[in-house]
Design an enzyme around this catalytic site. Structure first.
Site, short mmCIF file in Angstrom:
data_model
loop_
_atom_site.label_atom_id
_atom_site.label_comp_id
_atom_site.label_asym_id
_atom_site.label_seq_id
_atom_site.Cartn_x
_atom_site.Cartn_y
_atom_site.Cartn_z
N ILE A 70 5.00 -2.81 -3.45
CA ILE A 70 6.42 -3.08 -3.72
C ILE A 70 7.31 -2.57 -2.60
O ILE A 70 8.42 -3.06 -2.43
CB ILE A 70 6.86 -2.52 -5.10
N SER A 192 7.81 6.78 -12.21
CA SER A 192 6.96 5.97 -13.07
C SER A 192 7.16 6.37 -14.52
O SER A 192 7.49 7.52 -14.81
CB SER A 192 5.50 6.16 -12.69
N TYR A 224 -0.86 12.91 -11.63
CA TYR A 224 0.05 11.84 -11.20
C TYR A 224 1.31 11.86 -12.06
O TYR A 224 2.44 11.84 -11.55
CB TYR A 224 -0.66 10.49 -11.32
N LYS A 228 5.25 12.59 -10.98
CA LYS A 228 6.32 11.63 -11.23
C LYS A 228 7.44 12.25 -12.08
O LYS A 228 8.60 11.87 -11.97
CB LYS A 228 5.76 10.36 -11.89
N SER A 259 -0.29 -4.53 -7.79
CA SER A 259 -0.33 -4.31 -6.33
C SER A 259 -1.74 -4.75 -5.96
O SER A 259 -2.11 -5.77 -6.39
CB SER A 259 -0.01 -2.87 -5.92
N1 LIG Z 1 1.79 -0.24 -9.29
C1 LIG Z 1 2.30 0.19 -10.42
O1 LIG Z 1 2.03 -0.35 -11.50
C2 LIG Z 1 3.27 1.35 -10.43
C3 LIG Z 1 3.76 1.80 -11.64
C4 LIG Z 1 4.66 2.87 -11.66
C5 LIG Z 1 5.05 3.45 -10.45
N2 LIG Z 1 4.56 3.01 -9.27
C6 LIG Z 1 5.02 3.66 -8.05
O2 LIG Z 1 5.53 2.71 -7.15
C7 LIG Z 1 5.39 3.17 -5.81
C8 LIG Z 1 4.77 2.09 -4.96
O3 LIG Z 1 3.54 1.74 -5.52
P1 LIG Z 1 2.72 0.43 -5.20
O4 LIG Z 1 2.27 -0.09 -6.49
O5 LIG Z 1 3.45 -0.44 -4.26
O6 LIG Z 1 1.45 1.15 -4.56
P2 LIG Z 1 0.80 1.03 -3.13
O7 LIG Z 1 0.78 -0.39 -2.77
O8 LIG Z 1 -0.43 1.83 -3.18
O9 LIG Z 1 1.89 1.73 -2.21
C9 LIG Z 1 1.90 3.08 -1.93
C10 LIG Z 1 2.33 3.25 -0.49
O10 LIG Z 1 2.44 4.65 -0.24
C11 LIG Z 1 1.90 4.90 1.03
N3 LIG Z 1 1.43 6.27 1.20
C12 LIG Z 1 0.44 6.90 0.55
N4 LIG Z 1 0.26 8.13 1.04
C13 LIG Z 1 1.17 8.29 2.02
C14 LIG Z 1 1.47 9.34 2.92
N5 LIG Z 1 0.79 10.48 2.91
N6 LIG Z 1 2.46 9.17 3.81
C15 LIG Z 1 3.14 8.01 3.86
N7 LIG Z 1 2.90 6.97 3.05
C16 LIG Z 1 1.92 7.11 2.14
C17 LIG Z 1 0.74 3.94 1.14
O11 LIG Z 1 0.43 3.79 2.51
P3 LIG Z 1 -1.07 3.48 3.07
O12 LIG Z 1 -1.10 2.02 3.29
O13 LIG Z 1 -1.12 4.24 4.32
O14 LIG Z 1 -2.04 3.96 2.02
C18 LIG Z 1 1.33 2.69 0.52
O15 LIG Z 1 2.03 1.94 1.47
C19 LIG Z 1 4.57 4.45 -5.90
O16 LIG Z 1 5.44 5.56 -5.82
C20 LIG Z 1 3.96 4.38 -7.27
O17 LIG Z 1 3.70 5.65 -7.79
C21 LIG Z 1 3.67 1.95 -9.23
#
Ligand SMILES: NC(=O)c1ccc[n+]([C@@H]2O[C@H](COP(=O)([O-])OP(=O)(O)OC[C@H]3O[C@@H](n4cnc5c(N)ncnc54)[C@H](OP(=O)(O)O)[C@@H]3O)[C@@H](O)[C@H]2O)c1
Ligand SMILES: *[C@@H]1O[C@H](CO)[C@@H](O)[C@H](O)[C@H]1NC(C)=O
Ligand SMILES: *[C@@H]1O[C@H](CO)[C@@H](O)[C@H](O)[C@H]1NC(C)=O
Ligand SMILES: *[C@@H]1O[C@H](CO)[C@@H](O)[C@H](O)[C@H]1NC(C)=O
Length: 340
Positions: A70, A192, A224, A228, A259
């Protein structure tokens, strides 16, 4: 085939269509705000490269570099509105790939990559230093990056606590003066719904710099959720500290998003579960809407410090707006990242 049967099928399909396009899709950000002359930072828009062992020819999941995550969709939307967008990712290689995607999909060339590893306080400091030197404005800070796995950061903090909370804590604090100078400006924290299950164990934090231990399924889920909850308590405390400035802040639940969850799963799982996931989960464009709402919707300022979901402000349980816990966590966080 009897007309009744056809009618029943028709009704079911219609119900499924409505369910997918109203309930699952959720509310979209309706603001048409333009952001010309504004600068935004979005953390975490790269995608992990496709893990070794995944057979792409049988994978239903798009390979790395396509429209997943996202953060990337948020960056594309902000760039389309005219903002200068800084992509802050930890890997140069994946960050450059995300940069190409965001430029192509937004049609804007005002997008740049800057390296940031939230699991390293040193990296956060050098990112902030480079950013403050290179850029004159900061109007939007989108704390989107997040991890879901056990481990430790470079500084010996619990990984989820360190990345999801402390890294963003330090980043926000180091950029706060610039945000204040550019007000009205906003900080948006992607939290979250999982925070509902979170607890903050200050004893564990004090002694082990982590919210909890353990690598079992439940321990990781709990850690986690705890991290959050930290995001939400911080938004609460930050909003108080920002009273009287032109900086406002918001936290949110983006929805349950497809994702690329199925990335490393077996082909059988992918053929059976992925269609269900595609049906019941938001796609990443839909998943970026609450973030965009908090970032650009006009007139949100009186709701600073509040929590959003489905582009709507939501109530929080008392533990997520506990003044004493928020203050204690703030002070502990300052000590842990050397700000105090
Ligand atoms: N997916 C869901 O259903 C959901 C639900 C509730 C909340 N969220 C929250 O939404 C946000 C985005 O999630 P998403 O679903 O888009 O997940 P995602 O695709 O896994 O995105 C997470 C991003 O964080 C980056 N990241 C991880 N460790 C890092 C670090 N040490 N330094 C810098 N960047 C780092 C990752 O980069 P790399 O490419 O380098 O790994 C990736 O680009 C997160 O905060 C997640 O907790 C998601
Ligand atoms: C999101 O809001 C829309 C419009 O208000 C509503 O129809 C939908 O059911 C909501 N979805 C969720 C998951 O709450
Ligand atoms: C990937 O799948 C294709 C088609 O099923 C197969 O021909 C190929 O050998 C597989 N590759 C690997 C590395 O498993
Ligand atoms: C976002 O969360 C981080 C870490 O929990 C915190 O330091 C920061 O103040 C928060 N900002 C907002 C706007 O909630």
């Amino acid at each position: 085939m009897s007309p009744c049967f056809l009618l029943a099928v028709g009704v079911i399909l219609l119900a499924a269509y409505i369910f997918r396009h109203v309930v699952v899709k959720g509310q979209m950000c309706t603001s048409s705000a333009q952001l010309h002359g504004k600068t935004a930072i979005v953390t975490g828009e790269s995608r992990p490269s496709t893990a070794a062992g995944t057979n792409l020819s049988v994978s239903l999941v798009p390979p790395a570099g396509s429209n997943t995550g996202i953060g990337k969709m948020t960056a594309v939307d902000l760039a389309k509105r005219g903002a200068r967008v800084i992509l802050a990712c930890r890997s140069r290689e994946r960050g450059e790939a995300a940069l190409q995607d965001v430029r192509r999909e937004s049609g804007s060339s005002r997008v740049v990559f800057m390296q940031l590893d939230l699991a390293s306080l040193k990296s956060v400091r050098s990112f902030a230093e480079n950013f403050l030197k290179a850029e004159s404005r900061l109007d939007l800070l989108i704390n989107n990056a997040g991890v879901y796995m056990s481990g430790r950061t470079e500084d010996g903090l619990g990984l989820m606590f360190g990345v999801n909370h402390i890294g963003h804590f330090l980043l926000t604090n180091l950029l706060l003066d610039r945000l204040k100078q550019c007000g009205p400006s906003r900080v948006v924290n992607v939290s979250s719904m999982a925070h509902n299950f979170g607890k903050i164990n200050f004893d564990c934090l004090n002694t082990h710099k982590a919210l909890r231990f353990g690598t079992s399924f439940f321990e990781v889920l709990q850690g986690y959720s705890d991290s959050k909850l930290c995001n939400i308590l911080f938004t609460h405390e930050l909003a108080k500290r920002l009273q009287g400035t032109k900086v406002t802040c918001y936290s949110l639940h983006p929805g349950v998003i497809n994702s690329d969850l199925g990335r490393n799963t077996s082909p059988v799982f992918q053929w059976v579960a992925m269609p269900l996931i595609a049906f019941f989960f938001k796609n990443t464009v839909q998943g970026a809407q609450s973030t965009l709402h908090c970032a650009v919707q006009e007139g949100l300022e009186p709701l600073s410090g509040r929590y959003f979901s489905n582009c709507t402000v939501k109530k929080l349980y008392p533990k997520a707006k506990d003044d004493a816990a928020a203050k204690k966590l703030w002070e502990l966080s300052e000590r842990l990242c050397g700000l105090a």
